[in-house]
Scaffold this motif. Structure first.
Motif, short mmCIF file in Angstrom:
data_model
loop_
_atom_site.label_atom_id
_atom_site.label_comp_id
_atom_site.label_asym_id
_atom_site.label_seq_id
_atom_site.Cartn_x
_atom_site.Cartn_y
_atom_site.Cartn_z
N HIS A 187 2.76 57.88 -30.86
CA HIS A 187 3.65 59.02 -31.10
C HIS A 187 3.83 59.26 -32.60
O HIS A 187 4.02 60.40 -33.03
N GLY A 242 17.26 65.16 -26.29
CA GLY A 242 17.00 66.16 -27.32
C GLY A 242 17.21 67.59 -26.85
O GLY A 242 16.90 68.53 -27.58
N THR A 291 14.72 69.20 -29.50
CA THR A 291 13.88 68.46 -30.44
C THR A 291 12.50 68.21 -29.81
O THR A 291 12.39 67.48 -28.82
N ASP A 318 10.16 66.45 -30.82
CA ASP A 318 9.74 65.05 -30.94
C ASP A 318 10.02 64.27 -29.66
O ASP A 318 9.31 63.33 -29.33
N SER A 319 11.08 64.67 -28.94
CA SER A 319 11.46 63.93 -27.73
C SER A 319 10.89 64.56 -26.46
O SER A 319 11.23 64.12 -25.35
N PHE A 320 10.05 65.57 -26.57
CA PHE A 320 9.41 66.14 -25.39
C PHE A 320 8.47 65.09 -24.78
O PHE A 320 8.02 64.17 -25.45
N THR A 321 8.17 65.25 -23.49
CA THR A 321 7.18 64.38 -22.85
C THR A 321 5.84 64.62 -23.56
O THR A 321 5.66 65.65 -24.20
N PRO A 322 4.90 63.67 -23.44
CA PRO A 322 3.64 63.85 -24.17
C PRO A 322 2.97 65.20 -23.90
O PRO A 322 2.56 65.89 -24.84
N ASN A 373 8.63 57.21 -35.09
CA ASN A 373 8.34 56.56 -33.82
C ASN A 373 7.11 55.67 -33.94
O ASN A 373 6.14 56.03 -34.60
N GLY A 433 10.63 66.15 -35.41
CA GLY A 433 11.59 65.97 -36.49
C GLY A 433 11.89 64.55 -36.90
O GLY A 433 12.63 64.34 -37.87
N GLY A 434 11.38 63.56 -36.21
CA GLY A 434 11.64 62.19 -36.63
C GLY A 434 11.01 61.88 -37.98
O GLY A 434 11.52 61.05 -38.74
#
Lengths: 190, 601
Positions: free
Chosen positions: B491, B362, B390, B392-396, B487, B512-513
């Motif tokens: 998540h 992302g 994005t 949404d794809s960052f680490t927690p 997801n 954004g998912g």
């Protein structure tokens, strides 16, 4: 109250003309005079024909080309009218599966290459249109492209260097290789 | 992190700080009641505009009249954007022949842009005509930001003025914000962005050949629009050859400049500033992310200058930095550490001279990790909401930072104008708490803070919190809400929590998912965005009116100084305690739980 509504309507109208008509037209006029190539999409042109945009990545799957970063756009990769990232969460198994598949595809195209795969080459970009890969990702593919094309690695490395940009002003951003430019160089179209 | 990463963070913060004084001084002149060099320059245009609109520039409005003008003006703007989207198919400058936007999506987008949120349920390059983008969306980018500045300036006048009803003229404040601040800055930024490669034209999309043809895979749909299934229950797909690419053009640079400067954030393209046309180079990225915090930071100085004690402005800015910088570094470290789920795949996630490494899903190659982290933190500290990666794809933990910054109420810089008036609401709460500790009537900037101000400030602080929590509860209980989740598992809950946090604090960014362009989500988020903007602005105007009517109380030995490090700590603690107490339980169910799962792998 009626007075306020009338004032609001008129101010809205005039500020709309100012910010919604005059301003974009002024920027367009100046941009077309000062920076015509950039203002029209940074097209790569050769003999008057547009071969692509240096800013919009294209998908490559043939071993004779350097591959771009994976793209999550639908219904096909690097669909420039529908930019998007994958939005897969970090712990989503679909992400791990996709990365595995991409590593396998790279191995299938280049069976002898056991080096660790650079992460950007197997993860989808944020836009789905990333025109660039890291120098590490280019390095990883160099031997394959040279072998398939029957050219020396030094020969190909020269073209890679030509398509590589360092950090802007030596500080900003990351070093990167423009994949479309590189592949056009390889094909002798530039 | 590499030395270069630290250098880029340091450079960003240093340049931001350097702009604060000159820009803040300039804006203090723009909004000063006394005529000066700056306002004399634009006086002929201003006079003409006021005459044409029947506005008397010297009319001093009471807070109620100011609030009514603000509300009427914004609702009319909102309706204009809605209408424009609904009829764009019949209007010019629609070279791709986009159809009318659906009613619920158009309503959501109109609220979104009028409230300075710029939540986007749609994809710009596949939905909006050039005319809608420039005449509807870009105009609201200017006007919603100008509204924020106007309300802030009115509030400052409330602190400065004594025993009066008037807090200024909304039309004048609006016009001056647009004319003297937003337009000139946007013009310069837009041109630099074009020089870096952002398109600016009115041409139809350009078609170019692909060097290597590719395959499109589409699911086959039946007459009702449902996916056809084969005997095994799988979607039937159809493959076709693609040999061309269609490059999306249009008046992008002019809109992108103001979307960054006005803390709007609504992308011209769907991928926002991750899109290589929206943000082509590291320099364009630096300027765009600088623009996010430029005005909110400088307005702190303007505040100090206008109340006659610059230290007051620096104290507020210091509070913002104290919270912002550690979170920025935390986000960068989390992303650079990479995704633990991918270790063991013979993958190279280390930062070297040849690659950024880290969690690159992302993210764009030219920005790498550090520029994505700076952006994610800045865009959520301010209520900008544009993204260059994005979230949404960052680490927690990397994703926890932007989410929590939004939940802090968009006061760490916050929106243009709205961030600072939100922070001033927290300052009122902070001096009230301090007053309770020593048993004195609290004062701030020479004005007594009494029950009325305290009630309004509490509402301003608590309305967004309530919207996030209640909205999230509704969304996870409603099947139509859960249907949007992309997801699986923990998540998915984070996606919902992020969406409600973003809308209820007028940020606009997303995990954004989440498929939010459905009637349920458009309506729910539309309501949250509206309630998070206008009741808060009205509450602050009420405080402004009440303060303006009060006498000045002279400083005494018992007055709490509000420019000291002690006050910075007190104010920062107030913001953090309210943000932590309200959201820790929800965050524990989302990103914190996901982090535990990730490291348990």
């Amino acid at each position: 109250m009626l007075k306020i509504i009338r004032q609001a309507l008129l101010i809205l109208l005039f500020l709309t003309v100012l910010t919604g008509v005059a301003y974009p037209l002024a920027v367009t006029g100046l941009a077309q005079i000062l920076f015509p190539s950039q203002a029209n999409g940074s097209l790569i042109e050769h003999d008057g024909k547009a071969l692509g945009s240096s800013l919009i990545g294209q998908p490559f799957a043939d071993p004779k080309y350097f591959w771009s970063r994976p793209s999550a756009t639908t219904p096909f990769a690097n669909n420039s009218t529908s930019s998007t990232g994958s939005n897969l969460g970090p712990t989503n198994s679909a992400l791990t599966d996709a990365v595995k598949q991409r590593i396998d595809a790279l191995h299938a195209a280049d069976p002898g290459n056991d080096a660790p795969t650079p992460v950007d080459l197997v993860t989808a970009s944020g836009s789905g249109l990333d025109p660039e890969i890291s120098p590490a990702a280019a390095q990883y593919q160099l031997a394959r492209v040279a072998r398939v094309r029957g050219r020396t690695q030094a020969d190909v490395a020269k073209l890679v260097a030509e398509a590589t940009e360092g950090r802007q002003f030596g500080i900003l951003g990351e070093p990167r290789v423009n994949v479309l430019r590189l592949n056009l160089l390889l094909d002798g179209k530039l | 992190m590499t030395a270069n990463a630290w250098l880029q963070i340091g450079l960003y913060l240093a340049v931001l700080l350097l702009t604060v004084k000159p820009l803040g001084t300039y804006m203090a002149a723009v909004f000063s009641d006394a005529p000066n060099r700056v306002t004399r320059l634009g006086a002929p245009i201003e006079r003409l505009l006021y005459r044409l609109c029947g506005v008397r520039a010297d009319e001093d409005m009471s807070w109620k009249r100011y609030a009514v003008a603000m509300l009427v003006f914004n609702v009319l703007g909102l309706l204009a954007v809605y209408l424009l989207q609904r009829v764009q198919q019949w209007l010019p400058l629609n070279p791709q022949h986009f159809d009318a936007v659906s009613a619920d999506s158009a309503m959501n987008t109109a609220i979104s842009f009028a409230t300075n949120t710029n939540w986007q349920g749609y994809g710009g390059e596949s939905t909006m005509s050039y005319l809608t983008q420039m005449l509807g969306l870009a105009v609201q980018n200017f006007l919603s930001a100008a509204t924020g500045i106007a309300v802030l300036i009115a509030l400052i006048r409330g602190f400065v003025r004594k025993t009066t009803q008037g807090i200024g003229n909304f039309w004048v404040d609006m016009t001056r914000s647009t004319l003297y601040v937003l337009l000139p800055l946007s013009l310069v930024l837009a041109l630099v962005l074009v020089a870096q490669g952002v398109p600016q034209n009115f041409k139809p999309y350009e078609t170019v050949p692909l060097v290597q043809a590719t395959t499109a895979t589409e699911t086959v749909k039946d007459a009702d629009g449902n996916a056809q299934k084969d005997a095994a229950g799988k979607d039937v797909t159809k493959e076709s050859q693609v040999t061309e690419q269609s490059l999306p053009l249009g008046p992008a640079a002019s809109q992108i400049a103001i979307k960054q400067l006005g803390t709007n954030g609504g992308g011209y393209y769907n991928a926002n500033s991750a899109h290589p046309y929206e943000n082509p180079t590291p320099l364009s990225n630096f300027l765009e992310v600088l623009s996010i915090l430029l005005l909110p930071a400088a307005l702190c100085y303007t505040f100090g200058a206008m109340v006659g004690d610059r230290r007051q402005g620096w104290a507020l800015l210091a509070t913002m930095f104290v919270i912002f910088v550690p979170l920025l570094i935390g986000c960068a470290l989390a992303e650079q550490a990479g995704n633990p789920a991918l270790t063991g795949l013979n993958l190279d996630q280390n930062a070297t001279v040849l690659q950024a490494g880290g969690n690159m899903e992302g993210k764009e190659t030219r920005f790498g990790i550090v520029n994505s982290a700076i952006w994610a933190t800045a865009t959520t500290a301010a209520s900008n909401g544009s993204v260059n990666a994005t979230h949404d794809s960052f680490t927690p933990l990397g994703g926890l930072v932007p989410m929590w910054l939004i939940q802090l109420g968009e006061v760490i810089f916050g929106g243009v104008g709205s961030g600072l008036y939100g922070m001033l609401a927290f300052a009122v709460v902070a001096v009230f708490i301090a007053g309770l500790m020593v048993g004195r009537t609290p004062e701030y900037l020479g004005k007594k803070i009494e029950a009325y101000e305290m009630k309004m400030a509490s509402l301003v602080v608590l309305i967004p919190c309530a919207l996030v929590v209640v909205g999230t509860a509704i969304a996870v209980l409603a099947p139509a809400g859960v249907a949007g989740i992309a997801n699986p598992g923990i998540h998915g809950f984070s996606e919902v929590l992020y969406a409600l946090s973003s809308a209820s604090n007028n940020n606009g960014s997303a995990f954004g998912g989440l498929s939010a362009n459905t009637p349920f989500w458009n309506v729910l988020l539309g309501i949250c965005m509206f309630l998070a903007r206008f009741p808060l602005a009205i509450g602050m105007l009420a405080i402004a009116g009440s303060l303006a009517a009060k006498k000045h109380v002279p400083q005494s030995a018992g007055t709490l100084p509000t420019h000291t490090p002690l006050f910075v700590v007190l104010l920062a603690s107030t913001v953090i305690v309210i943000g932590a107490l309200t959201f820790l339980p929800a965050l524990a169910l989302g990103p914190i739980a996901e982090q535990l799962v990730a490291i348990g792998h």
